[in-house]
Motif scaffolding. Structure first.
Motif, PDB file in Angstrom:
ATOM      1  N   LEU A  92       5.449   8.128  37.578  1.00 53.64           N
ATOM      2  CA  LEU A  92       4.268   8.676  36.923  1.00 53.64           C
ATOM      3  C   LEU A  92       3.386   9.395  37.924  1.00 53.64           C
ATOM      4  CD1 LEU A  92       3.317   5.608  34.702  1.00 53.64           C
ATOM      5  CD2 LEU A  92       4.553   7.676  34.013  1.00 53.64           C
ATOM      6  N   PRO A  93       2.699  10.427  37.481  1.00 53.33           N
ATOM      7  CA  PRO A  93       1.726  11.066  38.367  1.00 53.33           C
ATOM      8  C   PRO A  93       0.559  10.115  38.629  1.00 53.33           C
ATOM      9  CG  PRO A  93       1.638  12.040  36.168  1.00 53.33           C
ATOM     10  CD  PRO A  93       2.765  11.057  36.167  1.00 53.33           C
ATOM     11  N   GLU A  94      -0.160  10.356  39.715  1.00 49.29           N
ATOM     12  CA  GLU A  94      -1.315   9.501  40.030  1.00 49.29           C
ATOM     13  C   GLU A  94      -2.368   9.558  38.932  1.00 49.29           C
ATOM     14  OE1 GLU A  94      -3.410   9.324  43.814  1.00 49.29           O
ATOM     15  OE2 GLU A  94      -1.513   9.873  44.773  1.00 49.29           O
ATOM     16  N   ALA A 122      -4.187  16.017  30.354  1.00 50.90           N
ATOM     17  CA  ALA A 122      -3.611  16.486  29.093  1.00 50.90           C
ATOM     18  C   ALA A 122      -2.274  17.188  29.313  1.00 50.90           C
ATOM     19  CB  ALA A 122      -4.591  17.414  28.380  1.00 50.90           C
ATOM     20  N   GLU A 123      -2.164  17.937  30.388  1.00 49.20           N
ATOM     21  CA  GLU A 123      -0.929  18.668  30.668  1.00 49.20           C
ATOM     22  C   GLU A 123       0.212  17.707  31.002  1.00 49.20           C
ATOM     23  OE1 GLU A 123       0.603  21.778  34.024  1.00 49.20           O
ATOM     24  OE2 GLU A 123      -1.401  22.081  33.200  1.00 49.20           O
ATOM     25  N   ALA A 124      -0.061  16.708  31.820  1.00 45.81           N
ATOM     26  CA  ALA A 124       0.975  15.746  32.215  1.00 45.81           C
ATOM     27  C   ALA A 124       1.303  14.771  31.089  1.00 45.81           C
ATOM     28  CB  ALA A 124       0.527  14.981  33.456  1.00 45.81           C
ATOM     29  N   ARG A 125       0.344  14.534  30.217  1.00 47.14           N
ATOM     30  CA  ARG A 125       0.507  13.534  29.150  1.00 47.14           C
ATOM     31  C   ARG A 125       1.740  13.791  28.288  1.00 47.14           C
ATOM     32  NH1 ARG A 125      -3.535  10.150  27.255  1.00 47.14           N
ATOM     33  NH2 ARG A 125      -3.186   9.303  25.189  1.00 47.14           N
ATOM     34  N   SER A 126       1.945  15.023  27.861  1.00 50.14           N
ATOM     35  CA  SER A 126       3.089  15.312  26.988  1.00 50.14           C
ATOM     36  C   SER A 126       4.407  15.086  27.716  1.00 50.14           C
ATOM     37  CB  SER A 126       3.002  16.725  26.412  1.00 50.14           C
ATOM     38  OG  SER A 126       2.996  17.671  27.456  1.00 50.14           O
ATOM     39  N   ALA A 127       4.472  15.419  28.996  1.00 52.41           N
ATOM     40  CA  ALA A 127       5.704  15.186  29.765  1.00 52.41           C
ATOM     41  C   ALA A 127       5.960  13.691  29.947  1.00 52.41           C
ATOM     42  CB  ALA A 127       5.611  15.882  31.121  1.00 52.41           C
ATOM     43  N   VAL A 128       4.901  12.911  30.191  1.00 50.87           N
ATOM     44  CA  VAL A 128       5.044  11.462  30.344  1.00 50.87           C
ATOM     45  C   VAL A 128       5.546  10.855  29.038  1.00 50.87           C
ATOM     46  CG1 VAL A 128       3.763   9.305  30.642  1.00 50.87           C
ATOM     47  CG2 VAL A 128       3.383  11.208  32.220  1.00 50.87           C
ATOM     48  N   PRO A 173     -16.103   4.053  18.749  1.00 52.59           N
ATOM     49  CA  PRO A 173     -16.604   5.425  18.596  1.00 52.59           C
ATOM     50  C   PRO A 173     -16.263   6.326  19.786  1.00 52.59           C
ATOM     51  CG  PRO A 173     -18.342   3.819  18.161  1.00 52.59           C
ATOM     52  CD  PRO A 173     -17.172   3.063  18.711  1.00 52.59           C
ATOM     53  N   ASP A 174     -15.984   7.569  19.464  1.00 48.55           N
ATOM     54  CA  ASP A 174     -15.798   8.621  20.473  1.00 48.55           C
ATOM     55  C   ASP A 174     -14.688   8.311  21.470  1.00 48.55           C
ATOM     56  OD1 ASP A 174     -18.021  10.017  19.337  1.00 48.55           O
ATOM     57  OD2 ASP A 174     -19.363   8.682  20.463  1.00 48.55           O
ATOM     58  N   THR A 175     -13.631   7.624  21.033  1.00 48.98           N
ATOM     59  CA  THR A 175     -12.517   7.318  21.930  1.00 48.98           C
ATOM     60  C   THR A 175     -11.255   8.019  21.466  1.00 48.98           C
ATOM     61  OG1 THR A 175     -11.967   5.330  20.653  1.00 48.98           O
ATOM     62  CG2 THR A 175     -13.411   5.039  22.588  1.00 48.98           C
ATOM     63  N   VAL A 176     -10.351   8.215  22.422  1.00 56.20           N
ATOM     64  CA  VAL A 176      -9.028   8.749  22.126  1.00 56.20           C
ATOM     65  C   VAL A 176      -7.997   7.731  22.601  1.00 56.20           C
ATOM     66  CG1 VAL A 176      -9.754  11.168  22.253  1.00 56.20           C
ATOM     67  CG2 VAL A 176      -8.854  10.044  24.290  1.00 56.20           C
ATOM     68  N   HIS A 177      -6.784   7.902  22.127  1.00 51.22           N
ATOM     69  CA  HIS A 177      -5.707   6.986  22.476  1.00 51.22           C
ATOM     70  C   HIS A 177      -5.599   6.863  23.999  1.00 51.22           C
ATOM     71  CE1 HIS A 177      -2.005   4.795  21.698  1.00 51.22           C
ATOM     72  NE2 HIS A 177      -1.541   5.373  22.787  1.00 51.22           N
ATOM     73  N   GLY A 178      -5.620   5.636  24.465  1.00 53.48           N
ATOM     74  CA  GLY A 178      -5.543   5.380  25.902  1.00 53.48           C
ATOM     75  C   GLY A 178      -6.891   5.187  26.563  1.00 53.48           C
ATOM     76  N   ALA A 192      -7.871  10.267  29.143  1.00 51.04           N
ATOM     77  CA  ALA A 192      -8.266   9.589  27.912  1.00 51.04           C
ATOM     78  C   ALA A 192      -9.302   8.498  28.176  1.00 51.04           C
ATOM     79  CB  ALA A 192      -7.038   8.962  27.248  1.00 51.04           C
ATOM     80  N   PHE A 193      -9.483   8.127  29.419  1.00 54.64           N
ATOM     81  CA  PHE A 193     -10.360   7.017  29.780  1.00 54.64           C
ATOM     82  C   PHE A 193     -11.784   7.231  29.275  1.00 54.64           C
ATOM     83  CE2 PHE A 193     -13.199   4.971  32.999  1.00 54.64           C
ATOM     84  CZ  PHE A 193     -12.915   3.658  32.641  1.00 54.64           C
ATOM     85  N   ASP A 194     -12.320   6.143  28.725  1.00 59.09           N
ATOM     86  CA  ASP A 194     -13.694   6.161  28.242  1.00 59.09           C
ATOM     87  C   ASP A 194     -14.387   4.892  28.736  1.00 59.09           C
ATOM     88  OD1 ASP A 194     -15.739   7.344  26.195  1.00 59.09           O
ATOM     89  OD2 ASP A 194     -15.638   5.189  25.768  1.00 59.09           O
ATOM     90  N   PRO A 195     -15.327   4.983  29.684  1.00 56.73           N
ATOM     91  CA  PRO A 195     -15.978   3.786  30.227  1.00 56.73           C
ATOM     92  C   PRO A 195     -16.654   2.930  29.156  1.00 56.73           C
ATOM     93  CG  PRO A 195     -16.503   5.699  31.586  1.00 56.73           C
ATOM     94  CD  PRO A 195     -15.795   6.203  30.358  1.00 56.73           C
TER      95      PRO A 195
END
Length: 194
Positions: free
Chosen positions: A25-27, A31-37, A157-162, A170-173
């Motif tokens: 996995l990349p470090e 969004a660009e790497a997500r689809s490849a992963v 609220p206001d979160t995306v998958h991951g 995708a991180f949301d504190p």
């Protein structure tokens, strides 16, 4: 969780495909790497059948009983993404062994409403806003009610998958904090006397 005094087992869910790390996995996953992963990950997820998941759950629970540092009695299971579905399957298959179930941005309803039958654990589901509409949440919660599950289930609220994974865009504190605000009290309620 280990930092809060819990014994934590984090298995390699894809052990049939080799030792961890199964994928390079990349470090940081943007969004660009997500689809490849996900293109690499989806065949592994699809090969992880219900039968394999339940066989693994049996082995994990048996392993925990051999550890002197693990208190006797029921355990908690938690999962993120596909791990949430696997945790739900474990709780349904082992109601006598699982006291708490938590899943975050996981497809917990993927097996259909009947799959909640038999769950006796206290449950918390924290859904990403990008994964579940309010109408789908209401349908899921009706299935949990019909199964008699003791649960909380909500869209963060206001979160995306991951949203709990800090090495992705995708991180949301706030979502991660909300996750801890639900998870730790659930563990304290269900495992505190052990």
């Amino acid at each position: 969780m280990a930092g809060h005094g819990y014994y934590v087992l984090v298995p390699n869910l894809f052990h049939r495909h080799g030792p961890a790390p199964v994928l390079d996995l990349p470090e940081y996953i943007d969004a660009e790497a997500r689809s490849a992963v996900f293109a690499q990950l989806m065949p592994l997820i699809e090969a992880h059948t219900v039968e394999r998941a339940l066989s693994d759950a049996d082995a994990y629970l048996a392993f925990l009983t051999t550890r002197p540092e693990v208190a006797a009695g029921p355990v908690a299971v938690t999962g993120y993404c596909i791990g949430g579905l696997l945790a739900k399957r474990t709780a349904a298959a082992h109601p006598d062994r699982v006291a708490a179930l938590a899943a975050f941005h996981g497809p917990v309803g993927a097996d259909g409403p009947a799959a909640f039958a038999g769950i006796t654990a206290q449950v918390h589901f924290g859904h990403a806003a990008s994964d579940l509409t309010p109408a789908a949440l209401a349908e899921l919660n009706r299935a949990l009610d019909a199964a008699g599950v003791d649960y909380t289930s909500e869209i963060y609220p206001d979160t995306v998958h991951g949203f709990t994974t800090s090495d992705t865009d995708a991180f949301d504190p706030a979502g991660l904090q909300r996750h801890w605000d639900h998870l730790l009290p659930l563990l304290d309620r269900t495992l505190a006397d052990r």
